[in-house]
Design a protein around this motif. Sequence first.
Motif, PDB file in Angstrom:
ATOM      1  N   VAL A  24       0.802  -1.197  -0.227  1.00  0.00           N
ATOM      2  CA  VAL A  24       0.039   0.009  -0.204  1.00  0.00           C
ATOM      3  C   VAL A  24       0.799   1.177  -0.009  1.00  0.00           C
ATOM      4  O   VAL A  24       0.458   2.276  -0.509  1.00  0.00           O
ATOM      5  N   PHE A  25       2.111   1.236   0.647  1.00  0.00           N
ATOM      6  CA  PHE A  25       2.890   2.207   0.561  1.00  0.00           C
ATOM      7  C   PHE A  25       3.394   2.445  -1.089  1.00  0.00           C
ATOM      8  O   PHE A  25       3.527   3.705  -1.197  1.00  0.00           O
ATOM      9  N   ASP A  26       3.671   1.640  -1.523  1.00  0.00           N
ATOM     10  CA  ASP A  26       4.184   1.642  -3.034  1.00  0.00           C
ATOM     11  C   ASP A  26       3.016   2.340  -3.856  1.00  0.00           C
ATOM     12  O   ASP A  26       3.251   3.248  -4.631  1.00  0.00           O
ATOM     13  N   LEU A  27       1.557   1.948  -3.442  1.00  0.00           N
ATOM     14  CA  LEU A  27       0.493   2.495  -4.022  1.00  0.00           C
ATOM     15  C   LEU A  27       0.439   4.108  -3.628  1.00  0.00           C
ATOM     16  O   LEU A  27       0.051   4.902  -4.680  1.00  0.00           O
ATOM     17  N   GLU A  28       0.443   4.219  -2.501  1.00  0.00           N
ATOM     18  CA  GLU A  28       0.557   5.773  -2.015  1.00  0.00           C
ATOM     19  C   GLU A  28       1.448   6.496  -2.608  1.00  0.00           C
ATOM     20  O   GLU A  28       0.893   7.750  -3.051  1.00  0.00           O
ATOM     21  N   THR A  29       2.750   5.962  -2.637  1.00  0.00           N
ATOM     22  CA  THR A  29       3.559   6.726  -3.462  1.00  0.00           C
ATOM     23  C   THR A  29       3.509   6.958  -5.049  1.00  0.00           C
ATOM     24  O   THR A  29       3.626   8.158  -5.670  1.00  0.00           O
ATOM     25  N   ALA A  30       2.984   6.248  -5.647  1.00  0.00           N
ATOM     26  CA  ALA A  30       2.559   6.169  -7.075  1.00  0.00           C
ATOM     27  C   ALA A  30       1.180   7.234  -7.182  1.00  0.00           C
ATOM     28  O   ALA A  30       1.332   7.961  -7.983  1.00  0.00           O
ATOM     29  N   ALA A  31       0.404   7.068  -6.306  1.00  0.00           N
ATOM     30  CA  ALA A  31      -0.720   7.895  -6.526  1.00  0.00           C
ATOM     31  C   ALA A  31      -0.491   9.447  -6.068  1.00  0.00           C
ATOM     32  O   ALA A  31      -0.854  10.456  -6.846  1.00  0.00           O
ATOM     33  N   GLN A  32       0.512   9.629  -5.294  1.00  0.00           N
ATOM     34  CA  GLN A  32       1.122  10.960  -5.064  1.00  0.00           C
ATOM     35  C   GLN A  32       1.571  11.635  -6.081  1.00  0.00           C
ATOM     36  O   GLN A  32       1.362  12.593  -6.497  1.00  0.00           O
ATOM     37  N   GLU A  33       2.563  10.922  -6.967  1.00  0.00           N
ATOM     38  CA  GLU A  33       3.199  11.388  -7.946  1.00  0.00           C
ATOM     39  C   GLU A  33       2.260  11.580  -9.157  1.00  0.00           C
ATOM     40  O   GLU A  33       2.241  12.543  -9.716  1.00  0.00           O
ATOM     41  N   ALA A  34       1.195  10.629  -9.290  1.00  0.00           N
ATOM     42  CA  ALA A  34       0.376  10.569 -10.419  1.00  0.00           C
ATOM     43  C   ALA A  34      -0.583  11.688 -10.214  1.00  0.00           C
ATOM     44  O   ALA A  34      -1.173  12.416 -11.352  1.00  0.00           O
ATOM     45  N   LEU A  35      -0.970  12.169  -8.918  1.00  0.00           N
ATOM     46  CA  LEU A  35      -2.139  12.895  -8.831  1.00  0.00           C
ATOM     47  C   LEU A  35      -1.412  14.428  -8.300  1.00  0.00           C
ATOM     48  O   LEU A  35      -1.992  15.500  -8.122  1.00  0.00           O
ATOM     49  N   GLY A  36      -0.236  14.449  -8.042  1.00  0.00           N
ATOM     50  CA  GLY A  36       0.568  15.830  -7.507  1.00  0.00           C
ATOM     51  C   GLY A  36       0.152  16.198  -6.209  1.00  0.00           C
ATOM     52  O   GLY A  36       0.182  17.248  -5.966  1.00  0.00           O
ATOM     53  N   GLN A  37      -0.390  15.099  -5.508  1.00  0.00           N
ATOM     54  CA  GLN A  37      -0.940  15.435  -4.116  1.00  0.00           C
ATOM     55  C   GLN A  37       0.270  14.746  -3.084  1.00  0.00           C
ATOM     56  O   GLN A  37       0.622  13.648  -3.107  1.00  0.00           O
ATOM     57  N   ARG A  38       0.557  15.734  -1.984  1.00  0.00           N
ATOM     58  CA  ARG A  38       1.493  14.939  -1.146  1.00  0.00           C
ATOM     59  C   ARG A  38       0.956  14.195  -0.094  1.00  0.00           C
ATOM     60  O   ARG A  38       1.451  13.225   0.319  1.00  0.00           O
ATOM     61  N   PHE A  39      -0.391  14.532   0.644  1.00  0.00           N
ATOM     62  CA  PHE A  39      -0.950  13.865   1.560  1.00  0.00           C
ATOM     63  C   PHE A  39      -2.181  13.023   1.029  1.00  0.00           C
ATOM     64  O   PHE A  39      -3.144  13.836   0.945  1.00  0.00           O
ATOM     65  N   LEU A  40      -2.269  11.952   1.507  1.00  0.00           N
ATOM     66  CA  LEU A  40      -3.310  11.074   0.802  1.00  0.00           C
ATOM     67  C   LEU A  40      -3.756   9.962   1.890  1.00  0.00           C
ATOM     68  O   LEU A  40      -2.714   9.379   2.447  1.00  0.00           O
ATOM     69  N   LYS A  41      -4.823   9.800   1.894  1.00  0.00           N
ATOM     70  CA  LYS A  41      -5.668   8.600   2.857  1.00  0.00           C
ATOM     71  C   LYS A  41      -6.190   7.775   1.799  1.00  0.00           C
ATOM     72  O   LYS A  41      -6.898   8.336   1.041  1.00  0.00           O
ATOM     73  N   LEU A  42      -5.829   6.570   1.723  1.00  0.00           N
ATOM     74  CA  LEU A  42      -6.247   5.575   0.776  1.00  0.00           C
ATOM     75  C   LEU A  42      -7.356   4.667   1.142  1.00  0.00           C
ATOM     76  O   LEU A  42      -7.309   4.092   2.310  1.00  0.00           O
ATOM     77  N   ILE A  43      -8.459   4.587   0.430  1.00  0.00           N
ATOM     78  CA  ILE A  43      -9.366   3.785   1.068  1.00  0.00           C
ATOM     79  C   ILE A  43      -9.552   2.708  -0.228  1.00  0.00           C
ATOM     80  O   ILE A  43      -9.359   2.876  -1.152  1.00  0.00           O
ATOM     81  N   GLY A  44      -9.685   1.563   0.374  1.00  0.00           N
ATOM     82  CA  GLY A  44      -9.683   0.229  -0.710  1.00  0.00           C
ATOM     83  C   GLY A  44     -10.931  -0.382  -0.755  1.00  0.00           C
ATOM     84  O   GLY A  44     -12.038   0.237  -0.687  1.00  0.00           O
ATOM     85  N   PRO A  45     -10.795  -1.630  -1.497  1.00  0.00           N
ATOM     86  CA  PRO A  45     -12.219  -2.263  -1.714  1.00  0.00           C
ATOM     87  C   PRO A  45     -13.102  -2.240  -0.498  1.00  0.00           C
ATOM     88  O   PRO A  45     -12.475  -2.813   0.446  1.00  0.00           O
ATOM     89  N   GLY A  46     -14.322  -1.850  -0.561  1.00  0.00           N
ATOM     90  CA  GLY A  46     -15.253  -2.189   0.495  1.00  0.00           C
ATOM     91  C   GLY A  46     -15.219  -1.087   1.459  1.00  0.00           C
ATOM     92  O   GLY A  46     -15.831  -1.032   2.519  1.00  0.00           O
ATOM     93  N   GLY A  47     -14.426   0.271   1.112  1.00  0.00           N
ATOM     94  CA  GLY A  47     -14.268   1.269   1.856  1.00  0.00           C
ATOM     95  C   GLY A  47     -13.297   1.421   3.037  1.00  0.00           C
ATOM     96  O   GLY A  47     -13.610   1.871   4.013  1.00  0.00           O
ATOM     97  N   ARG A  48     -12.620   0.154   3.252  1.00  0.00           N
ATOM     98  CA  ARG A  48     -11.737   0.163   4.439  1.00  0.00           C
ATOM     99  C   ARG A  48     -10.519   0.955   4.235  1.00  0.00           C
ATOM    100  O   ARG A  48      -9.939   1.139   3.003  1.00  0.00           O
TER     101      ARG A  48
END
Length: 64
Positions: A24-48
Amino acid sequence: MFQLHVVLASGRGAAVSLSQSSTVFDLETAAQEALGQRFLKLIGPGGRLLYREESLQEAGFEEG
């Protein structure tokens, strides 16, 4: 290989590609780069809330 679409609450999104062994850390890093956002909370399948140390598979992501 996982192909994931990450989306902000505003509706802006981006596609990211990660290996099956990614965390999930790798996903967070990739999402931050792709979206240009530094701070993200990630919600997965089922809203968890996702935890950085989990693998994508542990977090509930599946291929396909």
